[in-house]
Design a protein around this motif. Sequence first.
Motif, short mmCIF file in Angstrom:
data_model
loop_
_atom_site.label_atom_id
_atom_site.label_comp_id
_atom_site.label_asym_id
_atom_site.label_seq_id
_atom_site.Cartn_x
_atom_site.Cartn_y
_atom_site.Cartn_z
N GLN A 3 8.17 6.33 51.42
CA GLN A 3 7.25 7.45 51.23
C GLN A 3 7.84 8.53 50.08
N ALA A 4 9.04 8.70 50.27
CA ALA A 4 9.59 9.56 49.04
C ALA A 4 9.35 9.02 47.48
N ALA A 5 9.41 7.63 47.68
CA ALA A 5 9.30 7.09 46.40
C ALA A 5 7.68 7.26 45.86
N ARG A 6 6.87 6.93 46.96
CA ARG A 6 5.38 7.04 46.65
C ARG A 6 4.87 8.56 46.35
N HIS A 7 5.40 9.47 47.00
CA HIS A 7 5.30 10.93 46.75
C HIS A 7 5.68 11.19 45.28
N LEU A 8 6.87 10.88 44.83
CA LEU A 8 7.28 10.97 43.51
C LEU A 8 6.43 10.41 42.38
N ILE A 9 6.13 9.14 42.63
CA ILE A 9 5.12 8.46 41.59
C ILE A 9 3.88 9.27 41.63
N GLU A 10 3.18 9.90 42.67
CA GLU A 10 1.84 10.48 42.71
C GLU A 10 2.13 11.74 41.85
N ALA A 11 3.08 12.40 42.24
CA ALA A 11 3.39 13.51 41.30
C ALA A 11 3.55 13.48 39.89
N LEU A 12 4.15 12.08 39.57
CA LEU A 12 4.28 11.88 38.03
C LEU A 12 2.80 11.57 37.40
N GLU A 13 1.99 10.66 38.05
CA GLU A 13 0.79 10.41 37.85
C GLU A 13 -0.09 11.72 37.75
N ALA A 14 -0.12 12.52 38.58
CA ALA A 14 -0.66 13.90 38.44
C ALA A 14 -0.55 15.02 37.14
N HIS A 15 0.52 14.57 36.58
CA HIS A 15 0.94 15.12 35.50
C HIS A 15 0.98 14.12 34.29
N ALA A 16 0.20 13.17 34.12
CA ALA A 16 -0.09 12.28 33.06
C ALA A 16 1.08 11.28 32.81
N HIS A 17 1.53 10.91 33.90
CA HIS A 17 2.67 9.84 33.62
C HIS A 17 2.27 8.76 34.59
N PRO A 18 1.05 8.12 34.21
CA PRO A 18 0.78 6.86 35.16
C PRO A 18 1.74 5.70 34.92
N GLY A 19 1.63 4.83 35.84
CA GLY A 19 2.56 3.57 35.90
C GLY A 19 3.81 3.44 36.09
N THR A 20 4.15 4.65 36.88
CA THR A 20 5.66 4.80 37.24
C THR A 20 5.95 3.78 38.38
N ARG A 21 7.20 3.21 38.25
CA ARG A 21 7.58 2.18 39.29
C ARG A 21 9.02 2.91 39.86
N ALA A 22 9.14 2.46 41.15
CA ALA A 22 10.23 2.93 42.02
C ALA A 22 10.94 1.78 42.87
N GLY A 23 12.43 1.88 42.92
CA GLY A 23 13.20 0.83 43.40
C GLY A 23 14.01 1.58 44.37
N VAL A 24 14.27 1.00 45.74
CA VAL A 24 15.15 1.64 46.73
C VAL A 24 16.34 0.68 47.10
N ALA A 25 17.36 0.75 46.80
CA ALA A 25 18.26 -0.34 47.28
C ALA A 25 19.72 0.37 47.48
N ASP A 26 20.65 -0.62 47.90
CA ASP A 26 22.03 -0.19 47.83
C ASP A 26 22.63 -0.43 46.58
N GLY A 27 23.24 0.73 45.84
CA GLY A 27 23.55 0.74 44.48
C GLY A 27 22.76 1.07 43.62
N LEU A 28 23.30 1.60 42.27
CA LEU A 28 22.24 2.06 41.13
C LEU A 28 21.71 0.66 40.54
N PHE A 29 22.81 -0.42 40.41
CA PHE A 29 22.22 -1.54 39.58
C PHE A 29 20.96 -2.21 40.21
N THR A 30 21.19 -2.46 41.53
CA THR A 30 20.13 -3.06 42.30
C THR A 30 18.92 -2.53 42.50
N ALA A 31 18.84 -1.04 42.65
CA ALA A 31 17.59 -0.26 42.61
C ALA A 31 17.03 -0.11 41.63
#
Length: 508
Positions: free
Chosen positions: A118-146
């Motif tokens: 839900q957090a990832a989708r909310h941030l993506i929607e906020a970016l899309e509302a400010h003319a940044h479409p196509g943003t993708r989000a990953g959540v995982a253990d550690g920066l590299f995996t995410a």
Amino acid sequence: MSAPPRHLVLWLPDWPVRAALGAPPGDEPVAVIQANAVIACSASARAQGVRRGQRRRQAQTRSPGLRILPADPLQEQRMFLPVLRLLEELVPGVQPLRPGLVALRARGAARFYGGEEQAARHLIEALEAHAHPGTRAGVADGLFTAEQAARMAEPVHVVEQGDARGFLAPLPVQVLGDEQITTLLTKLGVRTLADFAALQVGDVRDRLGERGVRLHDLAVGSDSRPLQPQAPEPQLAREIVFDGPLAQAEQVAFAVRQTADAVTAGLAELSQVCTEVRIDLTDDDGGVSSRVWMHPTSFEASDLVDRVRWQLEWMAGALADTERVGAGILEVRITPTRVDDSAHHQPGLFGQGPEQRLHHAVSRVQALLGHRGVITPQVTGGRRLAERQLLQPWGDKTPHERSTALPWPGSLPAPLPSEVFTPPVPTRVTSADGSAPSVDERGALSAPPARIEDVPVLSWAGPWPLRERAWDAVQARTAQRFQIVDESQRAWLVLWEDGSWWAEGRYR
């Protein structure tokens, strides 16, 4: 080993293309080029076969209508600042990894928004509302995996806790980002992260050292890099717009003094100093002259005024042969592009050291003599010795087009000659019968060199081919290098080129 903390990574694909265009790419195939290679391209360009790492000509062959744009790292950073400010308003602790890629701790965001996805989708929607479409989000253990999860997301990919190793297993070792080690692993038959993770840590350390162990940790999903949240820098730029165009450099320099004072005062409030600045001059014809200036220590207000004056002089010289020579300046914008903690630039308790006094003295001389009044030698990339020498004005930024980090096939390895002839000078090399030896197209020497400048040759080595711009029939150059030591113990670096012998340098 404990599991790495959960991270949420947001990825804005093709950010260099977006920054270069000033907007998300449409259906037009676009590629961003640096060092004659593609570093980013739009989705439509990829659909036609353009890929990162391709040479410019190869990319244009795949996509004849490809639009080519030069890379501009400063523009990428500048365009990304509004994205960071927006994300900081929505969730604290945002860390920019690079333009187009940010990370944050997933735990706090998940608590606030009711879950990681839900957090990832909310941030993506906020970016899309400010003319940044196509943003993708990953959540995982550690920066590299995410980050890897974000690159595979449509638009969100959540790797469950403890599943990092299984998620990474099928990925190619190239995602580790270390070209030298991944090339070696591929040659050894280790092609996926699963293959790499199956190796024993001791064996990896013996063969690849601690750097290899670090990559092995990433492959098994044990990324332990700490996330260091960093708020975006405040707006430090200042500008002045004149009521009417100013044609004289001294008029502009006088008028911009208060603006320069405002820049340094704004930095002082943040306990910072500026070490690199970009100055934009807009004339009454709408043209913009933009240039980045560096300082050996840090800029003061008077230094900024000097740079404005020098840029005006440079601008006048560049436009001397055009019809815009009489254009006046309507606007000046000063933007700090690199800052440092002011504590690192304070004088010592017992006064300034010799190095600091030297900086002040040289900067003062430069202010009196002009931009090119004080120059310093630097080594750049290149194949020929003469082109590797660069005389830069004091404090200027070294051009990246001839970086020493590039491979430069055919360049001379160390040790380099202590004396370089610019340009190379004709020299006399003869064989035992007194004739000048020659080198054919296959690199075969007609006869060994017996004398150089009428001094008997003690030893020699070569030839080593030097080929440049083989793809260009007009600018192609081919030469053969030799090292020759004469009986007086002088060592020469000579070239056979265009049917003649040339001395390129001499060792002492």
